[in-house]
Design a protein around this motif. Structure first.
Motif, mmCIF file in Angstrom:
data_model
loop_
_atom_site.group_PDB
_atom_site.id
_atom_site.type_symbol
_atom_site.label_atom_id
_atom_site.label_comp_id
_atom_site.label_asym_id
_atom_site.label_seq_id
_atom_site.Cartn_x
_atom_site.Cartn_y
_atom_site.Cartn_z
ATOM 1 N N LEU A 296 31.945 47.834 48.144
ATOM 2 C CA LEU A 296 32.663 47.199 46.693
ATOM 3 C C LEU A 296 33.892 46.340 47.090
ATOM 4 N N PRO A 297 34.028 45.137 46.433
ATOM 5 C CA PRO A 297 35.359 44.385 46.629
ATOM 6 C C PRO A 297 36.575 45.312 46.210
ATOM 7 N N GLY A 298 37.602 45.001 46.991
ATOM 8 C CA GLY A 298 38.779 45.665 46.634
ATOM 9 C C GLY A 298 39.948 44.709 45.937
ATOM 10 N N LEU A 299 40.739 45.054 45.044
ATOM 11 C CA LEU A 299 41.342 44.292 44.191
ATOM 12 C C LEU A 299 42.631 44.823 44.409
ATOM 13 N N ALA A 300 43.957 43.976 44.289
ATOM 14 C CA ALA A 300 45.208 44.438 43.895
ATOM 15 C C ALA A 300 45.531 44.225 42.387
ATOM 16 N N GLY A 301 46.462 45.488 41.938
ATOM 17 C CA GLY A 301 46.946 45.163 40.694
ATOM 18 C C GLY A 301 48.392 45.708 40.850
ATOM 19 N N SER A 302 49.217 44.998 39.960
ATOM 20 C CA SER A 302 50.774 45.384 40.108
ATOM 21 C C SER A 302 50.844 46.645 39.314
#
Ligand SMILES: [Zn+2]
Length: 178
Positions: free
Chosen positions: A128-134
């Motif tokens: 799965l795609p990996g996302l960044a979140g603050s």
């Protein structure tokens, strides 16, 4: 909002309050004054098994909030479902493997380096795609990490690109977690 206005490249932010979309309209209103700034509407839903982000919704899913019902809601409404900070408190951890989510948050601005590393391994092994979140809860915490998306300044285009994994995650220099 000032930070987005001042920043020379980060111009898109997702607003994902816990279990509510009440703050969304005021944020969208503020952003509407700036043609180069885009707000992705969303919400972070607390389920018994851990937190799930829905990107692309201006509504909360109907209750009761189970992992399945939240994921179904996201799919039915062309949103993107994301396992939030899987290896931190309120994270789903390995349980995420049992569900058809769209992406994993692999770089969370408030998680330890180790927790983020585990999340990256999870995303990789699930394909799965990996996302960044603050995970920002205060203005000083925004822009610590960010997701670079290969898409135009359009919510639907961005959601599609997230699903396809046309993304890379980055941390800004002052982040200490990565
Ligand atoms: Zn959370």
């Amino acid at each position: 909002m000032e930070k987005l206005v001042a920043h020379n490249s980060i111009k898109v932010a997702a607003v994902t309050d816990h279990d509510t979309v009440e703050g969304l309209s005021v944020t969208q209103k503020l952003a509407s004054a700036y043609p180069d700034i885009l707000i992705i509407p969303g919400v972070e839903i607390s389920t018994a098994e851990g937190d799930l982000l829905i990107l692309g919704t201006e509504e909360t899913p109907p209750k009761t909030w189970t992992v399945e019902s939240v994921i179904d809601f996201a799919r039915d409404n062309a949103c993107v479902s994301v396992v939030a900070h899987p290896y931190r408190e309120y994270g789903m951890g390995d349980l995420a493997r049992n569900y058809k989510v769209d992406a994993i948050e692999v770089l969370n601005g408030e998680s330890s380096q180790q927790a983020n590393k585990l999340a990256q391994d999870l995303a990789k092994s699930m394909g799965l795609p990996g996302l960044a979140g603050s995970d920002a809860h205060a203005p000083s915490e925004v822009l610590t990490v960010y997701t670079e998306v290969q898409a135009g300044l359009d919510v639907d285009e961005i959601l599609k690109a997230l699903r396809k994994g046309l993304v890379s995650v980055h941390s800004t220099a002052r982040s200490i977690h990565f």
